[in-house]
Enzyme design. Structure first.
Site, short mmCIF file in Angstrom:
data_model
loop_
_atom_site.label_atom_id
_atom_site.label_comp_id
_atom_site.label_asym_id
_atom_site.label_seq_id
_atom_site.Cartn_x
_atom_site.Cartn_y
_atom_site.Cartn_z
N HIS A 37 0.16 6.58 -3.79
CA HIS A 37 -0.41 7.54 -3.59
C HIS A 37 0.98 8.60 -4.63
CE1 HIS A 37 -2.92 6.32 -0.76
NE2 HIS A 37 -3.64 7.09 -1.32
N LYS A 149 -6.19 -1.51 -9.36
CA LYS A 149 -6.42 -1.90 -7.82
C LYS A 149 -7.82 -2.13 -7.50
CE LYS A 149 -5.27 -1.35 -3.48
NZ LYS A 149 -6.60 -1.10 -2.54
N SER A 185 -1.69 -0.84 0.15
CA SER A 185 -3.25 0.36 0.37
C SER A 185 -2.74 0.22 1.75
CB SER A 185 -4.46 -1.31 0.78
OG SER A 185 -5.30 -1.02 1.32
N ARG A 187 -4.97 0.90 3.91
CA ARG A 187 -5.96 -0.13 4.77
C ARG A 187 -4.47 -1.45 5.30
NH1 ARG A 187 -11.32 0.63 1.56
NH2 ARG A 187 -12.19 1.52 3.47
#
Ligand code: PAF
Length: 282
Positions: A37, A149, A185, A187
């Site tokens: 990010h 991604k 990620s 996640r």
């Protein structure tokens, strides 16, 4: 850095900024920032005068059995990181400000959403395009940056923008990886230590495939078999898909060419991870 939660105030800021002749780049996110990010934010600062980061965990892009409730959230930490990154506005609305009672509109791109992740996540991309369309209207960006991604998301958003004659330039940002190759990620935070090392099978399988292509493999079906075997041999993981498609329109390839893209979705424990690579034949 301003923190804005109201769509009306966000639009007022965007109108004022445009009237002042400044360009705006939007970085749409669901928060829980990592270096990926932050690197999108840096790129955004390079291309526009003002950067708006949206932070919104979009409920309508999660299926009923998906991870909306446990999706990682860390607002204080995220706003500190965004401030440090020098962005102009963090736009962080509440769900009811984006989807007030009675909301019943959906933006849907057909065809590109009916393959790959769209097969195991029905409705997911309609949720994405609906919220991104709303963000584009609220923030009126000249540019918007998306990570590669989620290459299917990127292709779908590009198509939406072209089909709807939207005056916003979509910028792709390369996948940002951990030192050992795992694609960053939010996640990844779900993974246990064991799962974290199993997750390396995705980036390693992509590397193996690139080597096969460099050594002359051109048959997509054969390469897919090798990648599946490699992933299956690397632990207790469940393959959702391994596919080789043309990067722009996501149609399946039979022979590998320079715009062929190898894409994977694999479940490691309860966590579904995706990754991809271009298979350039140089
Ligand atoms: O990629 C994401 O984080 C989300 O899908 C996005 C683009 C912010 C829309 O909610």
């Amino acid at each position: 850095m301003e923190i804005i939660d109201s769509p009306a105030l966000m639009t007022a800021w965007a109108d004022k900024t445009r009237i002042a002749g400044k360009t705006i780049c939007l970085v749409p996110t669901m928060g829980f920032f990592h270096d990926g990010h932050l690197s999108l934010m840096r790129k955004a600062s390079d291309i526009a005068d003002e950067v708006v980061v949206s932070l919104f965990v979009n409920p309508i892009q999660f299926g009923p059995n998906e991870d909306l409730a446990r999706y990682p959230r860390a607002f204080e930490r995220d706003s500190g990181l965004a401030e440090k990154a020098g962005i102009s506005v963090l736009f962080a609305p509440k769900a009811e400000q984006i989807y007030p009672t009675g909301f019943c509109t959906k933006v849907c791109v057909s065809r590109l959403t009916e393959t790959l992740c769209g097969l195991s996540r029905p409705g997911h991309f309609d949720g994405v395009t609906t919220v991104v369309a709303k963000l584009f209207h609220i923030i009126k960006p000249h540019y918007a940056i998306f990570g590669a991604k989620d290459f299917q998301q990127l292709a779908i958003i590009r198509k939406m923008v072209t089909d709807l004659n939207w005056d916003v330039r979509i910028v792709a940002h390369p996948i940002v990886r951990e030192k050992d190759g795992l694609a960053m990620s939010s996640r990844n935070s779900y993974l246990s230590l064991d799962e974290r090392s199993q997750a390396l099978c995705l980036s390693r399988a992509l590397q193996m495939a690139r080597e096969e292509v460099a050594n002359g493999e051109t048959d997509a079906a054969k390469l897919i078999r090798k990648v599946r075997d490699y992933i299956t041999a690397s632990g207790d993981v469940v393959i959702d898909y391994v596919a080789i498609v043309t990067a722009g329109d996501l149609t399946p390839c039979t022979r590998i060419s320079n715009d062929s893209l190898l894409a994977l979705a694999v479940k490691i424990g309860r966590t579904r991870l995706i990754d991809n690579t271009l298979l350039a034949r140089e």
